[in-house]
Design a protein around this motif. Structure first.
Motif, PDB file in Angstrom:
ATOM      1  N   SER A  89      63.720  55.558  20.256  1.00  0.00           N
ATOM      2  CA  SER A  89      64.698  56.456  21.229  1.00  0.00           C
ATOM      3  C   SER A  89      65.967  56.617  20.557  1.00  0.00           C
ATOM      4  O   SER A  89      67.010  56.392  21.131  1.00  0.00           O
ATOM      5  CB  SER A  89      64.866  55.893  22.594  1.00  0.00           C
ATOM      6  OG  SER A  89      63.547  55.724  23.034  1.00  0.00           O
TER       7      SER A  89
ATOM      8  N   SER B 203      62.938  61.341  24.395  1.00  0.00           N
ATOM      9  CA  SER B 203      62.606  60.227  23.975  1.00  0.00           C
ATOM     10  C   SER B 203      63.179  60.176  22.442  1.00  0.00           C
ATOM     11  O   SER B 203      63.336  59.143  21.894  1.00  0.00           O
ATOM     12  CB  SER B 203      61.136  60.068  23.758  1.00  0.00           C
ATOM     13  OG  SER B 203      60.683  61.267  22.848  1.00  0.00           O
ATOM     14  N   SER B 204      63.731  61.277  21.751  1.00  0.00           N
ATOM     15  CA  SER B 204      64.343  61.243  20.590  1.00  0.00           C
ATOM     16  C   SER B 204      65.256  62.705  20.547  1.00  0.00           C
ATOM     17  O   SER B 204      64.904  63.460  21.423  1.00  0.00           O
ATOM     18  CB  SER B 204      63.408  61.352  19.567  1.00  0.00           C
ATOM     19  OG  SER B 204      62.568  62.460  19.552  1.00  0.00           O
TER      20      SER B 204
ATOM     21  N   SER C  97      61.541  58.618  17.872  1.00  0.00           N
ATOM     22  CA  SER C  97      60.870  58.533  19.286  1.00  0.00           C
ATOM     23  C   SER C  97      60.334  57.167  19.421  1.00  0.00           C
ATOM     24  O   SER C  97      60.472  56.700  20.429  1.00  0.00           O
ATOM     25  CB  SER C  97      59.301  59.496  18.862  1.00  0.00           C
ATOM     26  OG  SER C  97      59.724  60.819  18.944  1.00  0.00           O
TER      27      SER C  97
END
Length: 327
Positions: A165, A218-219, A162
Motif C-alpha cells: 500500500s 491499494s497503491s 500494491s
C-alpha cells in the motif's frame, strides 16, 4: 544527375534504440543507389579527428536488433567552434565526401544546421531521441522502445506498491519534454504525472493525494519527468509528501539510463528503416538542411530551422485522459 557520389553517416548526442536500424537502412539505401558510404566514429568529433571508416552492406549486417550505436556517439565541444567545424569540413573534402546523414536530436540538428550554412554541404537528419520532442514528426526513433521499457518497469513496481500500500514516485527521462512521462503514465495506469511543460505546481498533486487516500487505493503511482523543476524531482517531492502526508509511505524509483538501452521495438525498427532510406532519397533529390519526419504514417521533410525553432506541444487530449482515468 545528383552530384552526390559519396556520403558519411554519424550518430550524435544521446543514444536511442533503433539508431543501428537507421544506420543499416541509410548504408544499404546508399549502396542501392550506387553511392559510397563512410561512417564517422563518435559523431562530429569523428569528423574533426578524421576517424572515418568505409561502410558496406556487410558492415551493417546483424545490427538491426541491437541497441546503442555501432558508430558510437559523443558531444564535441570542438565542433561548437568555427575552427573545429573548418577542420571537419576539410576532412570531408579530403575524403571526397559530398553529403552527410546525421542521426540524433535537437543538439545534433543545431550543429548540422550551422555546419551546412557555413560550408554549403547537404545534410539530412534522422530524428533519434527517446524524448520524442522534435517538432514536425509524430515519433522519433527510440521513443517507442523507451516507452515500453518504462511501462514494463512500472508494472513491476506496482506489484510492490500494491503489496505494501505504498505511493511510488517514478522518475523517467525528459529533461525538457514530458512526452515519455505522459505516455508512460497512460500506458501504465499511473494516477497522475508531473511534466516540465505544465505549471501545475504542488497543489494539484496535494489535492490528488487527499482524494486518493480517501478512496483507499491499494497503491498509487506518479510519473515524474526529470525536467520537472517545480517539484524539484522525484526525490524532493517524495520527501515533501512524506512530511505533509504521513498516511502515505512514499518511495522513489529513478529509472535512469535503462530507458535508453535495449533491443529496439518492432515499431522503432520499421520507422528507422523507412527514415534511413528516405534520408538517402532526400539527398539524391537535392534536399539539404532537412529532418526526415513521419506524420500520419507518411514521410515528410522538415527544414532544420522549423524543427528547431518550434516547440512540440504535449497532446492536450492525453493530459485530459490522465485526469479521466485516475478517478
Amino acid at each position: 544527375m545528383s552530384p552526390i557520389k559519396k556520403i558519411a553517416i554519424l550518430t550524435s548526442g544521446g543514444d536511442a534504440p533503433g539508431m543501428n536500424a537507421a544506420i543499416r537502412a541509410a548504408v544499404r539505401g546508399a549502396i542501392f543507389n550506387k553511392l559510397e558510404v563512410m561512417g564517422s566514429i563518435r559523431g562530429y568529433q569523428g569528423l574533426i579527428d578524421n576517424n572515418l571508416v568505409p561502410m558496406d552492406s556487410q558492415s551493417v549486417s546483424n545490427i538491426i536488433q541491437q541497441g546503442g550505436t555501432i558508430l558510437k556517439s559523443a558531444r564535441s565541444k570542438q565542433f561548437l567552434t568555427p575552427e573545429g567545424r573548418q577542420i571537419a569540413y576539410d576532412n570531408l573534402k579530403k575524403n571526397k565526401i559530398d553529403a552527410l546523414v546525421v542521426i540524433g536530436g535537437d543538439g545534433t540538428f543545431t550543429g548540422a544546421r550551422v555546419f551546412s550554412g557555413e560550408h554549403n554541404i547537404p545534410i539530412v537528419g534522422i530524428p533519434g531521441t527517446i524524448d520524442n520532442d522534435l517538432y514536425g514528426t509524430d515519433y522519433t526513433i527510440g521513443y517507442d522502445t523507451a516507452l515500453n521499457t518504462v511501462v514494463e518497469a512500472v508494472d513491476k513496481i506496482r506489484d510492490t506498491a500494491s503489496a505494501h500500500s505504498r505511493l511510488f514516485f517514478i522518475e523517467v527521462m525528459g529533461r525538457d519534454a514530458g512526452f515519455l512521462a505522459l505516455s508512460s503514465a497512460i500506458a501504465s495506469g499511473a494516477e497522475t504525472v508531473l511534466v516540465p511543460e505544465i505549471n501545475t505546481g504542488y497543489k494539484k498533486l496535494d489535492d490528488f493525494l487527499k482524494n486518493s487516500f480517501k478512496k483507499q487505493k491499494s497503491s498509487s503511482i506518479v510519473l515524474v519527468a526529470e525536467g520537472d523543476k517545480l517539484s524539484g524531482g522525484a526525490i524532493k517531492i517524495a520527501e515533501r509528501v512524506n512530511k505533509e502526508h504521513p498516511d502515505y509511505d512514499a518511495r522513489v524509483t529513478i529509472l535512469g539510463h535503462i530507458q535508453r538501452g535495449g533491443s529496439p521495438s518492432g515499431m522503432d525498427r520499421v520507422m528507422a528503416s523507412r527514415m534511413g532510406v528516405s534520408a538517402i532519397e532526400a539527398l539524391l533529390d537535392d534536399q539539404k538542411s532537412v529532418m526526415i519526419g513521419m506524420v500520419n504514417g507518411e514521410i515528410v521533410y522538415v527544414p532544420f530551422n522549423q524543427a528547431l525553432k518550434n516547440k512540440k506541444p504535449l497532446p492536450p487530449k492525453q493530459l485530459e485522459l490522465i485526469d479521466i482515468l485516475s478517478i
